[in-house]
Scaffold this motif. Structure first.
Motif, mmCIF file in Angstrom:
data_model
loop_
_atom_site.group_PDB
_atom_site.id
_atom_site.type_symbol
_atom_site.label_atom_id
_atom_site.label_comp_id
_atom_site.label_asym_id
_atom_site.label_seq_id
_atom_site.Cartn_x
_atom_site.Cartn_y
_atom_site.Cartn_z
ATOM 1 N N VAL A 92 46.323 16.864 -9.094
ATOM 2 C CA VAL A 92 46.934 18.186 -8.980
ATOM 3 C C VAL A 92 46.284 19.069 -7.975
ATOM 4 C CG1 VAL A 92 48.340 20.102 -9.538
ATOM 5 C CG2 VAL A 92 48.382 17.911 -11.030
ATOM 6 N N THR A 130 49.868 15.573 -6.056
ATOM 7 C CA THR A 130 51.049 16.454 -5.919
ATOM 8 C C THR A 130 50.367 17.659 -5.568
ATOM 9 O OG1 THR A 130 53.283 17.025 -6.485
ATOM 10 C CG2 THR A 130 51.631 17.294 -8.226
ATOM 11 N N ASN A 161 50.890 21.667 -6.443
ATOM 12 C CA ASN A 161 51.460 22.697 -7.350
ATOM 13 C C ASN A 161 51.648 23.890 -6.390
ATOM 14 O OD1 ASN A 161 50.103 25.300 -9.273
ATOM 15 N ND2 ASN A 161 51.951 24.085 -9.632
ATOM 16 N N TRP A 208 56.292 18.168 -5.741
ATOM 17 C CA TRP A 208 56.007 18.716 -7.165
ATOM 18 C C TRP A 208 57.235 18.594 -8.078
ATOM 19 C CZ3 TRP A 208 52.576 20.460 -10.423
ATOM 20 C CH2 TRP A 208 52.915 21.332 -11.306
ATOM 21 N N ALA A 261 57.118 15.150 -9.367
ATOM 22 C CA ALA A 261 55.766 15.102 -10.391
ATOM 23 C C ALA A 261 56.324 15.410 -11.594
ATOM 24 C CB ALA A 261 54.667 15.773 -9.707
ATOM 25 N N THR A 262 57.001 16.689 -11.672
ATOM 26 C CA THR A 262 57.389 17.299 -13.097
ATOM 27 C C THR A 262 58.541 16.625 -13.709
ATOM 28 O OG1 THR A 262 59.013 18.937 -11.740
ATOM 29 C CG2 THR A 262 56.446 19.571 -12.297
ATOM 30 N N SER A 278 56.417 11.162 -15.969
ATOM 31 C CA SER A 278 55.418 11.365 -17.180
ATOM 32 C C SER A 278 53.990 10.662 -16.608
ATOM 33 C CB SER A 278 55.591 10.921 -18.593
ATOM 34 O OG SER A 278 55.982 9.711 -18.475
ATOM 35 N N ALA A 335 46.693 14.424 -16.125
ATOM 36 C CA ALA A 335 46.628 15.289 -14.849
ATOM 37 C C ALA A 335 45.378 15.843 -14.656
ATOM 38 C CB ALA A 335 47.959 16.122 -14.780
ATOM 39 N N MET A 347 51.529 24.792 -14.056
ATOM 40 C CA MET A 347 51.215 23.353 -14.450
ATOM 41 C C MET A 347 51.543 23.127 -15.634
ATOM 42 S SD MET A 347 47.302 23.187 -12.660
ATOM 43 C CE MET A 347 47.132 23.437 -10.950
ATOM 44 N N LEU A 390 54.129 20.051 -16.246
ATOM 45 C CA LEU A 390 53.839 18.580 -16.188
ATOM 46 C C LEU A 390 53.839 17.780 -17.414
ATOM 47 C CD1 LEU A 390 50.654 18.872 -13.764
ATOM 48 C CD2 LEU A 390 53.000 17.966 -13.178
ATOM 49 N N LEU A 437 46.426 17.982 -19.588
ATOM 50 C CA LEU A 437 45.898 18.501 -18.148
ATOM 51 C C LEU A 437 44.482 18.458 -18.325
ATOM 52 C CD1 LEU A 437 46.289 19.814 -15.439
ATOM 53 C CD2 LEU A 437 46.861 21.868 -16.510
#
Length: 580
Positions: free
Chosen positions: A40, A68, A70, A93, A96-97, A100, A104, A113, A116, A120
């Protein structure tokens, strides 16, 4: 466009695999991936760092990598094109969201974020967490990356792992956001580990930056904001490159990617145009700054991470701006700003550089560096192990061997054509030696001559060619023969003392006032390559030689041309003795 294409190409196989149905394995060259990891990026700075860190994840271990952006940063310009140009999987984005991932990874943190569907892991995108950015943190005392607003959402910590480069940052996190402290893990600094692993490539990097033939390299480093070197002293790059003897110093500049994103590539190059005309090289924001750290002899910087890394690499580092107004006063970066040597932009910068080199002691800043960068030699191994821990449930195992840091790429500086006019000073010693110092001339910047002017035939200033004492033709394959050109130029410019025409890399034709001609040739010592012979430099040396009336007719004895610590022996052959 590439983002859309990548997403369309990747979607069918991903849907099949996650739905539990076999994918079209006959289309694959390698086994289908076991785990998917998303990198990200939020700014170009964080993008370059996350791409670097993602290389610690090996595709052969069954890992598929995606990237991706953000959205929402004020410094996002150029980010999409940078990622697309890497030939990697880039997702929007929104896509990506919707998907799964098993992990990340981001080298910046933002509350959005949380959207997501992946654990993370966040890492710093510089040397630790130091800057106070209230627009991001909402707090006057918490440094960016360690604030409650960035790390938490509705009472829960968003990242599942927070990488720090030193234990002291965990102590700081305990003060600013204690709920997040249990998720912090010291991972060192993979970026700096790659810098240290690149030291063996120093000569290659220096060659790309013109630090050859006795020239030493000064690198200007500026972060972004009004408190940066560029913000406080916008004329310093021009002042440096015109104050330092061009044959003794090469000057390059590294600017934070946020400067480029905010002011555009064209805007940056235009603003620095006069300095570039004088020889300044500019390192692009995507890559090259680490090689410049390795290659440099001096660094003139500020509170940015690149200046800190330079000091950590034991380069002679002087600060022209400290940034203490926007730094966490408890951070190592603030201690660096308070303790590093200063450069006075209005003083004699040449003398200050030489003085700093004489006084340089890396041990003085070592405690500050060690307070920011820990476990550097094992950073890659520790960072990789923490990322692979998230993938263990997918059957991905940590490699048995530690990652080997690959030396960083050689720099590809942006530069303009060679300088075409110089202000020359120097002296002869009466024993066959001439010391020459030439400084680039920039229209509107110079108000008085230090010595005499030496220009090339490509100089188009309305007055300098008529005021010059030396004129040189630097093009080897010219329309007019060297003898013909010299004869015509002598009639056109009555002010000239010396005319020089390049014959090849090591030979020139020289004409003195009065008409006498010589063929000059650079001599080489046994076991050494024959040094190049710069026509402008040669003409300047001969002009200085002519100021001694007793020696002016003795060029047949040769002379030794000195620029700083470098010397070249030049032989002169009159027409009657020339060889074919």
């Amino acid at each position: 466009m590439l983002s859309s294409v990548s997403s369309l190409l990747s979607r069918p196989s991903t849907w099949f695999r996650r739905a539990g149905r076999p994918g079209p394995s006959r289309w694959n060259t390698w086994d289908p991936p076991r785990a998917e990891v998303l990198g990200v990026a939020r700014t170009l700075t964080s993008a370059t760092r996350v791409v670097d860190v993602m290389h610690l994840l090996r595709s052969e271990d069954g890992i598929e990598k995606y990237y991706t952006v953000n959205p929402g940063s004020a410094f996002a310009d150029g980010l999409d094109s940078y990622l697309s140009g890497l030939g990697i999987h880039v997702l929007s984005w929104e896509e990506a969201t919707r998907r799964s991932f098993d992990l990340a990874v981001s080298c910046s943190v933002h509350p959005t974020m949380r959207r997501l569907d992946a654990p993370l892991m966040v890492l710093p995108h510089g040397a630790g967490y130091n800057r106070l950015v209230t627009e991001s943190t909402g707090e006057a005392a918490a440094p960016a990356g360690l604030s409650r607003r960035e790390l938490m959402w509705r009472g829960k910590v968003v990242p599942k792992a927070i990488g720090v480069s030193h234990q002291g940052q965990i102590d700081r996190l305990t003060e600013t956001c204690p709920e997040a402290a249990p998720y912090a893990v010291p991972v060192g600094d993979w970026c700096f580990q790659r810098i240290t692993a690149s030291m063996s490539h120093r000569d290659r990097y220096r060659s790309r930056l013109g630090a050859v033939d006795g020239r030493r390299l000064v690198v200007i480093h500026s972060t972004w904001s009004e408190h940066s070197l560029l913000g406080r002293h916008p004329e310093l790059p021009l002042r440096l490159v015109t104050s330092l003897p061009a044959d003794e110093f090469a000057v390059a500049a590294v600017f934070h990617p946020n400067v480029w994103a905010r002011h555009t590539r064209a805007g940056v190059l235009e603003r620095l145009g006069a300095a570039m005309d004088a020889g300044l090289m500019i390192i692009p924001p995507q890559e090259g700054w680490r090689a410049a750290v390795v290659a440099s002899d001096w660094v003139v910087g500020d509170h940015g991470s690149t200046s800190f890394y330079s000091a950590a690499a034991e380069r002679v580092t002087l600060l022209a701006a400290t940034g203490l107004d926007e730094l966490d006063p408890l951070s190592p970066a603030a201690a660096f700003g308070r303790g590093a040597p200063r450069l006075d932009p209005e003083g004699d910068v040449h003398a200050q550089l030489l003085d700093a080199a004489g006084r340089h002691d890396p041990a003085v800043l070592r405690p500050v560096v060690d307070g920011q960068l820990a476990s550097v030699d094992t950073s890659g191994e520790v960072t990789r192990a923490r990322m692979y821990a998230f993938l263990a449930g997918r059957g991905v195992r940590v490699p048995g061997e530690a990652p080997r840091p690959v030396p960083v790429p050689a720099p590809e500086p942006v530069r303009r054509a060679a300088v075409t006019a110089y202000d020359v000073t120097g002296a002869h010693d009466g024993r066959g030696g001439v010391e020459v110092q030439r400084r680039p001339l920039v229209a509107g910047h110079h108000t008085r001559a230090l010595g005499f002017y030496a220009v090339t035939t490509e100089e188009n200033h309305p007055h300098w060619p008529d005021a010059a004492e030396v004129l040189a033709r630097t093009v080897e394959d010219a329309e007019a023969a060297a003898l013909d050109w010299i004869a015509e130029a002598a009639l056109r410019y009555e002010n000239l003392n010396v005319l020089v025409a390049r014959l090849d890399e090591t030979r020139c034709l020289v004409r003195l006032r009065g008409g006498r001609k010589w063929e000059a040739r650079a001599e080489r010592a046994w076991g050494a390559r024959r040094p190049p012979l710069d026509p402008v430099l040669l003409g300047a040396a001969v002009n200085l030689w002519l100021t001694d009336p007793e020696r002016s007719k003795d060029l047949g004895d040769g002379l030794t041309l000195r620029t700083g610590e470098r010397s070249v022996r030049v032989a002169f052959t009159p027409p009657c003795a020339s060889r074919t």
